[in-house]
Design a protein around this motif. Sequence first.
Motif, short mmCIF file in Angstrom:
data_model
loop_
_atom_site.label_atom_id
_atom_site.label_comp_id
_atom_site.label_asym_id
_atom_site.label_seq_id
_atom_site.Cartn_x
_atom_site.Cartn_y
_atom_site.Cartn_z
N VAL A 252 0.85 -1.19 0.00
CA VAL A 252 0.00 0.00 0.00
C VAL A 252 0.89 1.24 0.00
CG1 VAL A 252 -1.78 1.30 1.21
CG2 VAL A 252 -1.84 -1.20 1.24
N GLN B 9 -1.62 -1.17 -4.08
CA GLN B 9 -2.76 -0.27 -3.92
C GLN B 9 -2.18 1.11 -3.60
OE1 GLN B 9 -5.65 -1.42 -4.65
NE2 GLN B 9 -5.19 -3.61 -4.59
N HIS B 10 -2.53 2.09 -4.42
CA HIS B 10 -1.86 3.40 -4.33
C HIS B 10 -2.89 4.51 -4.21
CE1 HIS B 10 1.58 6.09 -6.11
NE2 HIS B 10 0.98 6.65 -5.07
N ILE B 11 -2.79 5.28 -3.11
CA ILE B 11 -3.62 6.46 -2.90
C ILE B 11 -2.69 7.66 -2.79
CG2 ILE B 11 -3.73 6.06 -0.39
CD1 ILE B 11 -6.57 7.30 -0.47
N ASP C 180 -4.44 4.46 -7.85
CA ASP C 180 -5.79 3.91 -7.77
C ASP C 180 -6.81 4.94 -7.31
OD1 ASP C 180 -5.23 1.02 -8.38
OD2 ASP C 180 -3.89 1.31 -6.68
N GLU C 181 -6.40 5.82 -6.41
CA GLU C 181 -7.32 6.87 -5.95
C GLU C 181 -6.53 8.16 -5.72
OE1 GLU C 181 -10.42 7.88 -2.31
OE2 GLU C 181 -10.15 5.80 -2.96
N PHE D 101 -10.13 3.94 1.88
CA PHE D 101 -9.39 3.28 0.80
C PHE D 101 -8.86 1.93 1.26
CE2 PHE D 101 -5.33 2.48 -1.37
CZ PHE D 101 -5.73 2.54 -2.70
N THR E 19 -11.72 -0.55 1.57
CA THR E 19 -12.24 -0.95 0.26
C THR E 19 -11.26 -1.86 -0.48
OG1 THR E 19 -13.46 1.13 0.09
CG2 THR E 19 -13.07 -0.08 -1.96
N ARG E 20 -9.98 -1.51 -0.44
CA ARG E 20 -8.99 -2.22 -1.24
C ARG E 20 -8.41 -3.46 -0.56
NH1 ARG E 20 -8.06 -0.65 -6.67
NH2 ARG E 20 -9.14 1.35 -6.89
N ILE E 21 -8.30 -3.41 0.77
CA ILE E 21 -7.69 -4.52 1.50
C ILE E 21 -8.74 -5.39 2.18
CG2 ILE E 21 -5.98 -5.13 3.27
CD1 ILE E 21 -4.82 -3.76 0.81
#
Length: 200
Positions: free
Chosen positions: A74, A153-155, A171-172, A192, A195-197
Amino acid sequence: MGADARLHAPLVTRDPRVVALDWLPHHGAQGLADYAQRFVTAGLVRAGDVVGGSSLGGMIAGEIARLLPVRALVLIGSCRHPRAVNPLALALSPLAKHFPFAVVSRALAALPLPGRFAMLVRMAADCDQDFLRWACAAIPRWNGVETHTIPVQHIHGAWDPLILPRGQAIDELIPRAPHPIAWTHPDAVAKFLLTRIGDD
């Protein structure tokens, strides 16, 4: 890199699965990959974990993901390669060995800043100045983790001036958000993660 585990305190409050780690001693580390090995050797991360981090912490997490079969990586306002770092910051990195981090941080800490920004400056003032200089030298030499196959997963903050969002597979993107989004936008980051994990 100018922050510590306090940066993720708002996330820990919102998601008890989040474990915020402080920096380990850096002396003798040859680069980010070598430094990441110290977290593995110390048993602070294990196979099957989700690893992640903000800024430099995300880069270190990427290197940890090379060493262990983790579940996911992440990135919270971070990157997979130093080309995403602001070119001006990279160009100025050789000057870090002469920059008076402690003097500047203490001067900023004395200013009447709003609460959430005051804590960011306090963390910078408390940070090991030798560690900051080491990190400024290590990041431009980092090879990145773009070729690694671990799920990422990248915010990111849309207004991040330090690690630029353009050119990255994000991703967001949080509108009007700055660099330390784990601190300034913890609700969005916590959502995030959920939702993603997931919630397991």
